[in-house]
Enzyme design. Sequence first.
Site, PDB file in Angstrom:
ATOM      1  N   ASP A  43      53.867  -2.309  16.992  1.00 45.12           N
ATOM      2  CA  ASP A  43      53.973  -1.815  15.488  1.00 45.12           C
ATOM      3  C   ASP A  43      55.435  -1.973  15.089  1.00 45.12           C
ATOM      4  OD1 ASP A  43      52.936  -0.020  13.169  1.00 45.12           O
ATOM      5  OD2 ASP A  43      54.874   0.450  13.570  1.00 45.12           O
TER       6      ASP A  43
ATOM      7  N   THR B 166      50.382  -0.081  18.312  1.00 49.25           N
ATOM      8  CA  THR B 166      51.320   0.015  19.118  1.00 49.25           C
ATOM      9  C   THR B 166      51.168   0.142  20.493  1.00 49.25           C
ATOM     10  OG1 THR B 166      53.506   1.384  19.505  1.00 49.25           O
ATOM     11  CG2 THR B 166      51.530   2.469  19.160  1.00 49.25           C
ATOM     12  N   ALA B 167      51.950  -0.131  21.407  1.00 48.63           N
ATOM     13  CA  ALA B 167      51.638  -0.206  23.004  1.00 48.63           C
ATOM     14  C   ALA B 167      51.119   0.985  23.379  1.00 48.63           C
ATOM     15  CB  ALA B 167      52.948  -0.551  23.854  1.00 48.63           C
TER      16      ALA B 167
ATOM     17  N   GLY C 123      56.025  -7.564  18.287  1.00 50.40           N
ATOM     18  CA  GLY C 123      54.989  -6.826  19.062  1.00 50.40           C
ATOM     19  C   GLY C 123      54.644  -5.494  18.862  1.00 50.40           C
TER      20      GLY C 123
ATOM     21  N   PRO D  22       0.749  -1.235  -0.079  1.00 46.97           N
ATOM     22  CA  PRO D  22      -0.050   0.117  -0.050  1.00 46.97           C
ATOM     23  C   PRO D  22       0.881   1.159  -0.061  1.00 46.97           C
ATOM     24  CG  PRO D  22      -0.323  -1.388   2.079  1.00 46.97           C
ATOM     25  CD  PRO D  22       0.597  -2.053   1.209  1.00 46.97           C
TER      26      PRO D  22
ATOM     27  N   MET E 237      59.604   1.475  27.927  1.00 47.11           N
ATOM     28  CA  MET E 237      61.114   1.321  28.824  1.00 47.11           C
ATOM     29  C   MET E 237      60.817   0.305  29.712  1.00 47.11           C
ATOM     30  SD  MET E 237      60.471   4.690  31.130  1.00 47.11           S
ATOM     31  CE  MET E 237      61.763   4.158  32.114  1.00 47.11           C
TER      32      MET E 237
ATOM     33  N   LYS F  78      65.010 -11.081  22.360  1.00 41.00           N
ATOM     34  CA  LYS F  78      66.299 -10.676  22.437  1.00 41.00           C
ATOM     35  C   LYS F  78      66.679 -10.544  24.112  1.00 41.00           C
ATOM     36  CE  LYS F  78      65.803  -7.849  19.320  1.00 41.00           C
ATOM     37  NZ  LYS F  78      65.798  -6.282  18.674  1.00 41.00           N
TER      38      LYS F  78
ATOM     39  N   ASP G  29      59.365 -12.275  18.298  1.00 35.25           N
ATOM     40  CA  ASP G  29      59.694 -11.715  19.264  1.00 35.25           C
ATOM     41  C   ASP G  29      58.964 -12.419  20.478  1.00 35.25           C
ATOM     42  OD1 ASP G  29      61.340  -9.935  18.130  1.00 35.25           O
ATOM     43  OD2 ASP G  29      59.908  -8.224  18.463  1.00 35.25           O
TER      44      ASP G  29
HETATM   45  N1  SAH Z   1      57.099  -2.255  18.825  1.00 32.70           N
HETATM   46  C1  SAH Z   1      56.407  -2.115  20.031  1.00 32.70           C
HETATM   47  C2  SAH Z   1      57.579  -1.700  21.092  1.00 32.70           C
HETATM   48  C3  SAH Z   1      58.697  -2.346  21.306  1.00 32.70           C
HETATM   49  S1  SAH Z   1      59.497  -1.753  22.715  1.00 32.70           S
HETATM   50  C4  SAH Z   1      55.369  -1.485  19.994  1.00 32.70           C
HETATM   51  O1  SAH Z   1      54.960  -0.954  19.149  1.00 32.70           O
HETATM   52  O2  SAH Z   1      54.481  -1.613  20.842  1.00 32.70           O
HETATM   53  C5  SAH Z   1      59.218  -2.602  24.089  1.00 32.70           C
HETATM   54  C6  SAH Z   1      58.345  -1.959  24.934  1.00 32.70           C
HETATM   55  O3  SAH Z   1      57.019  -1.753  24.677  1.00 32.70           O
HETATM   56  C7  SAH Z   1      58.217  -2.368  26.452  1.00 32.70           C
HETATM   57  O4  SAH Z   1      59.177  -2.110  27.234  1.00 32.70           O
HETATM   58  C8  SAH Z   1      57.071  -1.719  27.032  1.00 32.70           C
HETATM   59  O5  SAH Z   1      57.358  -0.241  27.381  1.00 32.70           O
HETATM   60  C9  SAH Z   1      56.282  -1.477  25.895  1.00 32.70           C
HETATM   61  N2  SAH Z   1      55.177  -2.620  25.656  1.00 32.70           N
HETATM   62  C10 SAH Z   1      54.878  -3.577  24.489  1.00 32.70           C
HETATM   63  N3  SAH Z   1      53.839  -4.158  24.632  1.00 32.70           N
HETATM   64  C11 SAH Z   1      53.189  -3.752  25.864  1.00 32.70           C
HETATM   65  C12 SAH Z   1      52.201  -4.094  26.425  1.00 32.70           C
HETATM   66  N4  SAH Z   1      51.305  -5.255  26.196  1.00 32.70           N
HETATM   67  N5  SAH Z   1      51.933  -3.710  27.739  1.00 32.70           N
HETATM   68  C13 SAH Z   1      52.716  -2.570  28.002  1.00 32.70           C
HETATM   69  N6  SAH Z   1      53.689  -2.118  27.495  1.00 32.70           N
HETATM   70  C14 SAH Z   1      53.785  -2.800  26.596  1.00 32.70           C
END
Ligand code: SAH
Length: 489
Positions: A307, A335-336, A305, A45, A387, A274, A252
Site C-alpha cells: 500500500d 499491504t505486506a 509495493g 403446476p 524491516m 531505491k 519500485d
Molecule cells: N508499502 C509497502 C511496504 C514498503 S517497506 C507495503 O505496504 O507493503 C518494505 C518492507 O515491506 C520490506 O522490508 C518488507 O518488510 C515488507 N514487504 C513488502 N513486500 C513484502 C513481501 N512480498 N513479503 C514480505 N515482506 C514484504
Amino acid sequence: MTSLLFPLFADLRERLVLVVGGGAVAQRKAAALLEAGARVRVGAPELSATLAAWAGQGRIEHLSGSFVPEWLEGAWLAIAATDDAAVNRAVADAGLAQRVWVNVVDDVDASSFHVPARVERGPVQIAISSGGGAPMLARHLRETLETQFDESLGALATLLTRERARIRKHYPDMGLRRRFFDRVLSGPIPSLLREGRIDEAQRAFGVALIDDKPATPQAGAVALVGAGPGDAGLMTLRGLRVLNEADVILHDRLVSADVLRLARRDAELIEVGKQAGNHHTTQDRIHELMLEHARAGKRVVRLKGGDPFVFGRGGEELEVLADAGIAFEVVPGITAALACAAYAGIPLTHREHAQSLRVVTAHLKDSADALDWQSLAQEKQTLAVYMGVSGLDVLRDKLIEHGRAASTPFALIENGSHREQRVVTGTLADLAERARAHNVQSPALLIVGEVAALATRLHWFGAAPLTDVPAFDTHTFEISSDTAFAAAA
Ligand code: SAH
C-alpha cells in the site's frame, strides 16, 4: 463452413414471453425478462414463493398445470426451464410448429435461440456466446470482461445517448463525427465520469463539441497506486484500470514482474528502486520524474509495493504534487502485513490470542532507542514489523528486556505471496539465529505474537513453515520447496 449464430438484441417491451417452469431457474429468467420490459407468462403446476408473490401482485401471469401448446399463443419467445427433459422438448417442438423462438435451458440442440452471458454497464451490454457449446468458457470470458469496465462506461453511454442529436447536428459528416468521438474518448471525460464528476464531464463535453480543434492538451495527473505484495491477483480492480490507462509508470523494485505485465503494452516503464545509502537523492529524483511527466500532460502511475501509505513515502510524494498543483489520486493496495499473514495462515487478531495489531517499522541500527519498547512489548498484541532482516538481534533483546516472553511465537515471511514464499517460525528467544540459519532475505515481514504459532496448522500456500533449524547449511542451496521440506522434516 458451419454457420454462425446470428447475434441480436431484442426489444421485448410489452411483448409476451412464455416461461415454462416454476423453480429457481424459471424465476431468474422471468426476472431478466421483466427487466427488459416484457410481459411474462409463467406456466407451471407450482411456483416458487417469489414467482407466486409476483403472480399475486400481477407482475406476471400464471398458467397452472402441465404444458400444452396453447400456452404459446400470442408469445414472441419462450423459455423452457423445467427439470423435465420431455416437457422442455415438447415446448421446443410446439415452438417450432408455431414459429416461436424457444430457448431450452442447458439444451443447445433443442434451442432455437441462446441467451448469451453478458456484461452490463448502464445501457451498454456486451453479450458473449460460445455458440452454445461451451457456456463455461463464455462465463469465464464474462468474468474477465467484468474486471475491465467499471460503471463509468454506463455513464458515458448515457451521456452520449443524451447528446446524440446534438452531435449529429454539429458533425453531419461521418468522418468528422468519428474524429470527434476519438477526441472525447481519449480526453478527460471518461476519467471524470469514473470519478463520479458528472457535471464536469458534461461541461467538458460541451466544450469539446464546440471546439473543433483536437482536444486541448490534457492536464497530466498522477495516480499513486498500491501494487500489493507480489501476487498480481492481489492488485485491486481499480489499480488495474488505472495501470491500463497509464502513459508512464514509475515503479519500485518491490513491484513484481507479474504486476508490471498488466500494464498497457506501450506504457513507458521506469524503475525507480531505491538503493540503500542514497535515499534522499533518489527520492528527489522520483519527485522530479513525476513532475516532469505530469507537466508534459502524461497520465503517470506511481506504482508501489503493498500500500502506498504504509511505509511507502506516499505522503511525501503527494505533498510534492499538491505543492505543484498537479492532480492526483490514490489507489490503496494490500499491504505486506495483511498479505503475508493471509498467505502464511496467521489470523492477525485471532480473538483468543490478540486484541490489537501494531504495524511498525524500524531500521533498528539507527533508531532502536527512539521506539517505545514498553508498549511494543505488551502482551496480547500482534506486532507486524516491516524491516530488513539485519536488526533482529536488537529487536529480540529489546522486546524481551521490556517484558515480552522469550517464548512468544514469531513467523518470518520471506517473499510473501510470491511463488517462492518461505515462512520461518519459532520463538522470540531464537529469532535472529533462526533467521540466519535459514538465510532469510529481504523482503521479509516479521510477525510476533501468539497468533504466529497458528501458521503451523493453518498454512495453505506454498511450502510448509520451517519450524526447525536446518541440519545443513542452506546458504549453499538453491531453496526449493523440496529443500525447504527436507529442512522442515
Ligand atoms: N508499502 C509497502 C511496504 C514498503 S517497506 C507495503 O505496504 O507493503 C518494505 C518492507 O515491506 C520490506 O522490508 C518488507 O518488510 C515488507 N514487504 C513488502 N513486500 C513484502 C513481501 N512480498 N513479503 C514480505 N515482506 C514484504
